[in-house]
Design a protein around this motif. Structure first.
Motif, PDB file in Angstrom:
ATOM      1  N   GLY A 135     -16.255 -20.340  -4.353  1.00  0.00           N
ATOM      2  CA  GLY A 135     -16.510 -19.038  -4.942  1.00  0.00           C
ATOM      3  C   GLY A 135     -16.172 -17.888  -4.306  1.00  0.00           C
ATOM      4  N   ALA A 136     -16.205 -16.872  -4.756  1.00  0.00           N
ATOM      5  CA  ALA A 136     -15.763 -15.604  -4.072  1.00  0.00           C
ATOM      6  C   ALA A 136     -15.901 -15.377  -2.670  1.00  0.00           C
ATOM      7  CB  ALA A 136     -16.372 -14.317  -5.076  1.00  0.00           C
ATOM      8  N   ASN A 137     -14.999 -15.172  -2.051  1.00  0.00           N
ATOM      9  CA  ASN A 137     -15.262 -14.863  -0.537  1.00  0.00           C
ATOM     10  C   ASN A 137     -15.890 -13.556  -0.071  1.00  0.00           C
ATOM     11  OD1 ASN A 137     -13.022 -16.190   2.226  1.00  0.00           O
ATOM     12  ND2 ASN A 137     -15.130 -15.076   2.243  1.00  0.00           N
ATOM     13  N   ASP A 138     -15.987 -12.744  -0.920  1.00  0.00           N
ATOM     14  CA  ASP A 138     -16.484 -11.164  -0.919  1.00  0.00           C
ATOM     15  C   ASP A 138     -16.706 -10.489  -2.201  1.00  0.00           C
ATOM     16  OD1 ASP A 138     -16.803  -8.868   0.536  1.00  0.00           O
ATOM     17  OD2 ASP A 138     -14.665  -8.562   1.293  1.00  0.00           O
ATOM     18  N   THR A 139     -17.510  -9.381  -2.236  1.00  0.00           N
ATOM     19  CA  THR A 139     -17.761  -8.676  -3.184  1.00  0.00           C
ATOM     20  C   THR A 139     -16.495  -7.535  -3.166  1.00  0.00           C
ATOM     21  OG1 THR A 139     -20.021  -8.879  -3.085  1.00  0.00           O
ATOM     22  CG2 THR A 139     -19.318  -6.931  -4.406  1.00  0.00           C
ATOM     23  N   SER A 140     -15.528  -7.652  -4.111  1.00  0.00           N
ATOM     24  CA  SER A 140     -14.436  -6.776  -4.030  1.00  0.00           C
ATOM     25  C   SER A 140     -13.910  -6.363  -5.266  1.00  0.00           C
ATOM     26  CB  SER A 140     -13.123  -7.514  -3.402  1.00  0.00           C
ATOM     27  OG  SER A 140     -13.685  -8.061  -2.040  1.00  0.00           O
ATOM     28  N   ILE A 141     -13.005  -5.572  -5.200  1.00  0.00           N
ATOM     29  CA  ILE A 141     -12.643  -4.631  -6.586  1.00  0.00           C
ATOM     30  C   ILE A 141     -10.875  -4.979  -6.496  1.00  0.00           C
ATOM     31  CG2 ILE A 141     -12.149  -2.704  -7.624  1.00  0.00           C
ATOM     32  CD1 ILE A 141     -14.075  -1.375  -5.667  1.00  0.00           C
ATOM     33  N   GLY A 142     -10.535  -5.347  -7.720  1.00  0.00           N
ATOM     34  CA  GLY A 142      -9.334  -5.543  -8.104  1.00  0.00           C
ATOM     35  C   GLY A 142      -8.926  -4.707  -9.396  1.00  0.00           C
ATOM     36  N   VAL A 143      -7.753  -3.779  -9.180  1.00  0.00           N
ATOM     37  CA  VAL A 143      -7.342  -2.906 -10.415  1.00  0.00           C
ATOM     38  C   VAL A 143      -5.920  -3.147 -10.678  1.00  0.00           C
ATOM     39  CG1 VAL A 143      -8.990  -1.239  -9.608  1.00  0.00           C
ATOM     40  CG2 VAL A 143      -6.833  -1.010  -8.801  1.00  0.00           C
ATOM     41  N   GLY A 144      -5.504  -2.967 -11.861  1.00  0.00           N
ATOM     42  CA  GLY A 144      -4.184  -3.048 -11.931  1.00  0.00           C
ATOM     43  C   GLY A 144      -3.866  -2.219 -13.418  1.00  0.00           C
ATOM     44  N   TYR A 145      -2.619  -1.734 -13.636  1.00  0.00           N
ATOM     45  CA  TYR A 145      -2.440  -0.925 -14.863  1.00  0.00           C
ATOM     46  C   TYR A 145      -0.880  -1.219 -15.228  1.00  0.00           C
ATOM     47  CZ  TYR A 145       0.259   1.996 -11.528  1.00  0.00           C
ATOM     48  OH  TYR A 145       1.135   2.687 -10.717  1.00  0.00           O
ATOM     49  N   ALA A 146      -0.603  -0.729 -16.389  1.00  0.00           N
ATOM     50  CA  ALA A 146       0.861  -1.218 -16.921  1.00  0.00           C
ATOM     51  C   ALA A 146       1.101  -0.016 -18.040  1.00  0.00           C
ATOM     52  CB  ALA A 146       0.908  -2.530 -17.294  1.00  0.00           C
ATOM     53  N   PRO A 147       2.260   0.175 -18.266  1.00  0.00           N
ATOM     54  CA  PRO A 147       3.335   0.017 -17.762  1.00  0.00           C
ATOM     55  C   PRO A 147       3.553   0.963 -16.575  1.00  0.00           C
ATOM     56  CG  PRO A 147       3.963   1.080 -19.749  1.00  0.00           C
ATOM     57  CD  PRO A 147       2.387   1.076 -19.678  1.00  0.00           C
ATOM     58  N   LEU A 148       4.554   0.756 -15.568  1.00  0.00           N
ATOM     59  CA  LEU A 148       4.977   1.737 -14.747  1.00  0.00           C
ATOM     60  C   LEU A 148       5.545   3.077 -15.492  1.00  0.00           C
ATOM     61  CD1 LEU A 148       6.706  -0.222 -11.911  1.00  0.00           C
ATOM     62  CD2 LEU A 148       4.230   0.614 -12.124  1.00  0.00           C
ATOM     63  N   SER A 149       5.257   4.335 -14.945  1.00  0.00           N
ATOM     64  CA  SER A 149       5.992   5.378 -15.590  1.00  0.00           C
ATOM     65  C   SER A 149       7.346   5.492 -15.112  1.00  0.00           C
ATOM     66  CB  SER A 149       5.271   6.697 -15.351  1.00  0.00           C
ATOM     67  OG  SER A 149       5.497   6.811 -13.752  1.00  0.00           O
ATOM     68  N   SER A 150       8.234   6.177 -15.595  1.00  0.00           N
ATOM     69  CA  SER A 150       9.641   6.458 -15.343  1.00  0.00           C
ATOM     70  C   SER A 150       9.952   6.791 -13.759  1.00  0.00           C
ATOM     71  CB  SER A 150      10.304   7.433 -16.315  1.00  0.00           C
ATOM     72  OG  SER A 150       9.872   8.669 -16.155  1.00  0.00           O
ATOM     73  N   THR A 151       8.861   7.898 -13.399  1.00  0.00           N
ATOM     74  CA  THR A 151       8.771   8.378 -12.008  1.00  0.00           C
ATOM     75  C   THR A 151       8.152   7.096 -11.086  1.00  0.00           C
ATOM     76  OG1 THR A 151       8.084  10.381 -12.575  1.00  0.00           O
ATOM     77  CG2 THR A 151       7.792   9.700 -10.484  1.00  0.00           C
ATOM     78  N   GLU A 152       7.496   6.285 -11.412  1.00  0.00           N
ATOM     79  CA  GLU A 152       7.269   5.298 -10.658  1.00  0.00           C
ATOM     80  C   GLU A 152       8.213   4.231 -10.496  1.00  0.00           C
ATOM     81  OE1 GLU A 152       2.297   5.443 -11.556  1.00  0.00           O
ATOM     82  OE2 GLU A 152       3.761   4.131 -12.888  1.00  0.00           O
ATOM     83  N   ARG A 153       8.863   3.815 -11.568  1.00  0.00           N
ATOM     84  CA  ARG A 153      10.022   2.828 -11.788  1.00  0.00           C
ATOM     85  C   ARG A 153      11.463   3.347 -10.706  1.00  0.00           C
ATOM     86  NH1 ARG A 153       9.130   2.893 -17.255  1.00  0.00           N
ATOM     87  NH2 ARG A 153      10.766   3.932 -17.517  1.00  0.00           N
ATOM     88  N   LEU A 154      11.447   4.757 -10.757  1.00  0.00           N
ATOM     89  CA  LEU A 154      12.578   5.253 -10.073  1.00  0.00           C
ATOM     90  C   LEU A 154      12.295   5.225  -8.487  1.00  0.00           C
ATOM     91  CD1 LEU A 154      14.900   7.119  -9.702  1.00  0.00           C
ATOM     92  CD2 LEU A 154      13.100   9.032  -9.937  1.00  0.00           C
ATOM     93  N   VAL A 155      10.976   5.525  -8.275  1.00  0.00           N
ATOM     94  CA  VAL A 155      10.658   5.301  -6.693  1.00  0.00           C
ATOM     95  C   VAL A 155      10.885   3.810  -6.164  1.00  0.00           C
ATOM     96  CG1 VAL A 155       8.954   5.650  -5.047  1.00  0.00           C
ATOM     97  CG2 VAL A 155       9.486   7.375  -6.707  1.00  0.00           C
ATOM     98  N   LEU A 156      10.296   2.810  -7.081  1.00  0.00           N
ATOM     99  CA  LEU A 156      10.387   1.698  -6.745  1.00  0.00           C
ATOM    100  C   LEU A 156      11.614   1.152  -6.437  1.00  0.00           C
ATOM    101  CD1 LEU A 156       8.198  -0.773  -6.314  1.00  0.00           C
ATOM    102  CD2 LEU A 156       8.519  -1.271  -8.644  1.00  0.00           C
ATOM    103  N   GLU A 157      12.505   1.595  -7.551  1.00  0.00           N
ATOM    104  CA  GLU A 157      14.016   1.123  -7.566  1.00  0.00           C
ATOM    105  C   GLU A 157      15.114   1.781  -6.465  1.00  0.00           C
ATOM    106  OE1 GLU A 157      15.179   1.834 -11.491  1.00  0.00           O
ATOM    107  OE2 GLU A 157      13.654   0.093 -12.182  1.00  0.00           O
ATOM    108  N   LEU A 158      14.750   2.899  -6.053  1.00  0.00           N
ATOM    109  CA  LEU A 158      15.340   3.760  -5.138  1.00  0.00           C
ATOM    110  C   LEU A 158      15.508   3.149  -3.419  1.00  0.00           C
ATOM    111  CD1 LEU A 158      14.878   7.469  -5.921  1.00  0.00           C
ATOM    112  CD2 LEU A 158      17.161   6.233  -5.804  1.00  0.00           C
ATOM    113  N   GLU A 159      14.455   2.493  -3.413  1.00  0.00           N
ATOM    114  CA  GLU A 159      14.491   2.235  -1.972  1.00  0.00           C
ATOM    115  C   GLU A 159      15.963   1.101  -1.599  1.00  0.00           C
ATOM    116  OE1 GLU A 159      12.477  -1.102   1.068  1.00  0.00           O
ATOM    117  OE2 GLU A 159      11.255  -0.730  -0.809  1.00  0.00           O
TER     118      GLU A 159
END
Length: 367
Positions: A135-159
């Protein structure tokens, strides 16, 4: 729970990425490397992954004397590893921890040669050890969203582009602020002194970083590189990471599960790295929420999808306390479409066990 909202582009965004050699990212990397090593060891010796959560790594910076052409380290950084792990008689945990930490540093920070490791991992509570695989090891939160914005993609790719410039180390940080159609990027790039022979060469490397970022961001953008430079105080390092002297690091203080820090989007404070891959929903739900969101965002009429999963300790991972979906766009929520969305959630929740191999093999980006 499924809710629909009309899409409205945000007036501003704030997006940050801490590079692979940033102290917080290194702490995440060490936590996850130790978890993978422990999982592999447990599987080999016992045929199953035993209870562990090594998501409490602290990196304490050392002391250095950077100089053009090559400086020195006078006091190496230290890595304090806390957390819980099942102890066995076959192999000392300290040995696994030290080897995993050394491998992570060796594969990530090319110019870091000396460091100290202080394992302080103890065994977990019996009631939590008993939940592994049940069973679950904790009472926890998971979140996700899609798609990435153009700004988010830029920052992710620039590194990777910035890190590819000669003289730039692995410790980079990119902060993007977009207000309407105006984009401002602030970049920190640790320069490695052995590749920088003079102030002129430093300024040349800094200019190259500026040009790469400016080209990707567009002519209307504003770009700043190593903005704290003043006089003789410049971002010059011996190793290419500020853990040599400038900054400490801790697991969970850096990038979220999609590799970004996005305070204008839903985020969880969970440290994903280092948690066991079998029963700790603080890890599993964040990955599942991202996968659900990506699939839901591709449905007709959806512009963006946000997924929130909340566990209840001891309950089956496939049965969260909350499973909520927020969709922005022009979708019509018919009974058939609602069933399709719930099918996506069911599909991924029922296959949480399939993630174990991906976690153990290091196939997932977690930070």
């Amino acid at each position: 729970m499924i809710s629909l909202h009309k899409y409205a582009p945000p007036q501003f965004e704030v997006v940050e990425r801490k590079g692979i050699g940033h102290p917080d990212t290194l702490a995440d990397g060490i936590s996850e490397a130790i978890s993978r090593s422990l999982s592999g060891y447990y599987l080999e010796e016992f045929g199953q992954i035993l209870h562990h959560n090594v998501d409490k790594v602290l990196i304490i910076a050392g002391q250095s004397q950077p100089r053009f052409g090559g400086g020195s380290i006078s006091k190496p950084p230290s890595v304090v590893v806390g957390g819980r792990a099942t102890k066995t008689h076959a192999r000392p945990l300290d040995e696994i921890i030290e080897e995993a930490t050394a491998t992570l540093f060796r594969n990530t920070v090319k110019n870091l040669e000396t460091f100290l490791v202080e394992p302080r991992v103890e065994e977990g509570a019996p009631e939590l050890r008993s939940l592994i695989g049940k069973g679950a090891n904790d009472t926890s939160i998971g979140v996700g969203y899609a798609p990435l914005s153009s700004t988010e993609r830029l920052v992710l790719e620039l590194e990777e582009e910035v890190r590819g410039i000669r003289g730039v180390g692995e410790d980079t940080k990119i902060m993007a602020v977009r207000i309407d159609d105006r984009l401002n990027l602030v970049v920190a790039a640790a320069m490695v002194d052995r590749f920088i022979g003079s102030r002129e060469e430093y300024e040349d490397a800094r200019a190259q970083v500026y040009e790469v970022v400016k080209r990707r961001a567009g002519q209307g953008s504003e770009v700043g590189v190593n903005c704290a430079d003043s006089g003789d105080n410049i971002y010059l390092t011996v190793t290419g990471t500020s853990i040599e002297m400038g900054d400490d690091g801790a697991t969970g203080r850096g990038n979220r599960g999609n590799g970004l820090i996005t305070p204008m989007r839903p985020m969880t404070m969970e440290a994903i790295a280092g948690k066991n891959p079998v029963s700790h929903v603080g890890k599993i739900y964040n990955v599942l929420a991202q996968r659900c969101a990506r699939e839901i965002a591709e449905l007709e009429g959806a512009r963006e999808a946000y997924v929130t999963l909340v566990s209840r300790i001891g309950s089956p991972i496939s049965q969260p306390l909350l499973r909520a979906v927020r969709i922005s766009g022009d979708m019509q929520l018919t009974a058939a479409r609602e069933a399709e969305i719930n099918h996506i959630l069911d599909y991924w929740l029922e296959r949480s066990g399939d993630l174990v191999e991906e976690f153990v093999k290091g196939r997932l980006m977690l930070y």
